[in-house]
Design a protein around this motif. Structure first.
Motif, short mmCIF file in Angstrom:
data_model
loop_
_atom_site.label_atom_id
_atom_site.label_comp_id
_atom_site.label_asym_id
_atom_site.label_seq_id
_atom_site.Cartn_x
_atom_site.Cartn_y
_atom_site.Cartn_z
N GLU A 219 37.01 68.79 -0.47
CA GLU A 219 37.95 68.89 0.56
C GLU A 219 38.64 70.48 0.14
OE1 GLU A 219 39.27 65.06 2.47
OE2 GLU A 219 40.57 65.43 0.94
N GLN A 251 32.39 66.37 8.64
CA GLN A 251 33.24 65.35 8.41
C GLN A 251 34.62 65.47 7.18
OE1 GLN A 251 30.67 62.05 7.40
NE2 GLN A 251 29.92 62.04 9.52
N SER A 255 38.60 65.75 8.09
CA SER A 255 39.54 64.92 7.47
C SER A 255 40.74 65.43 6.76
CB SER A 255 38.82 63.90 6.61
OG SER A 255 39.58 63.24 5.59
N LYS A 259 45.09 65.63 7.04
CA LYS A 259 45.76 65.43 5.99
C LYS A 259 46.83 66.65 5.90
CE LYS A 259 42.48 62.73 3.03
NZ LYS A 259 41.78 62.89 1.78
#
Length: 272
Positions: A219, A251, A255, A259
């Motif tokens: 990420e 995706q 996400s 966050k």
């Protein structure tokens, strides 16, 4: 400023002039000095026509001498013309350029037409013994048409030609240590505002750095490649680098952004 040694005059014949010009073009400084001395009266006669512009006469003569040196470099002795005939334009141009540089800190006359109109306007102001205010639209319109310059531009130049720039380092009064520049307002941010802005920026960067640490390795790599670099990468490029599909990159990016919003959102209000 270039200093030129011009002493007593010494006239030269046509043949001497041609020989001196040839030698000067080959780099003979003594030959150039000899031509300058021979044409001192010629330079002075042109410089005198510009005395009304407020530039010291010595400066005008020096600039005219520099113009003559340029003319000597371009002069063709075999063409049959005398040097002073050929050099007249060069001497005038050098003097006029110096006056324009001295007249204003801002180069307001750029084209040949503008420069010619500036000198015409200055002569006009002197002739009518007035100021820029006396240069009305009726007076300026035919002048603007003559030089092919818009009337609005001619009016602006007339105001500039009616007086010289004032230095901000000039004293307000002879008996005062204050300068005009001291009276100008400072529009820049105060030291307190600058310090507050820097503190807020450090806080913001700290919050972002801490929030990024909560993300997974993938990420963080995706967010860095997509938002924290000048050369943003496409999802396809990131997918190839991480060995995953483009859809998986999308995706993970979605996400990670969610966050970050949850972590940074509450901290943002603290910084305000």
């Amino acid at each position: 400023m270039v200093k030129l040694a011009i002493s007593a005059e010494s006239a030269v014949t046509v043949d001497e002039e041609r020989e001196l010009a040839r030698r000067s073009q080959e780099g003979d400084r003594e030959a150039a000095d000899r031509l300058l001395r021979a044409h001192r009266t010629f330079i002075i006669s042109i410089a005198r026509k510009y005395r009304r512009y407020g530039v010291p006469m010595n400066d005008l003569i020096q600039e005219g001498s520099i113009g003559l040196l340029h003319a000597i470099r371009k002069f063709d002795p075999a063409a049959g013309a005398r040097l002073n005939t050929y050099a007249r334009w060069w001497v005038r141009a050098a003097i006029q350029e110096h006056i324009l540089r001295s007249w204003s800190l801002v180069r307001f006359a750029k084209t040949t037409a503008q420069k010619a109109m500036f000198f015409h306007l200055r002569r006009k102001v002197v002739e009518i013994k007035g100021s820029a205010d006396s240069m009305t639209e009726d007076v300026l319109l035919p002048i603007a048409r003559k030089f092919g310059v818009p009337l609005k531009e001619a009016m602006s130049m007339a105001r500039r030609a009616g007086g010289k720039d004032w230095s901000l380092n000039e004293r307000v009064r002879c008996d005062s240590p204050d300068e005009w520049g001291d009276k100008l307002a400072d529009d820049s941010d105060s030291p307190e505002d600058i310090a507050a802005a820097e503190s807020t920026e450090r806080f913001r960067k700290g919050v972002i750095a801490k929030a990024l640490q909560s993300l997974s390795v993938r990420e963080r790599a995706i967010i860095a490649s997509r938002y924290l670099t000048d050369m943003k990468k496409t999802r396809s490029t990131i997918a190839g680098e991480l060995g995953i599909s483009r859809e998986r990159v999308r995706q993970l990016e979605k996400s990670a952004l969610e966050k970050l919003r949850q972590l940074i959102g509450p901290k943002r209000s603290e910084a305000l």
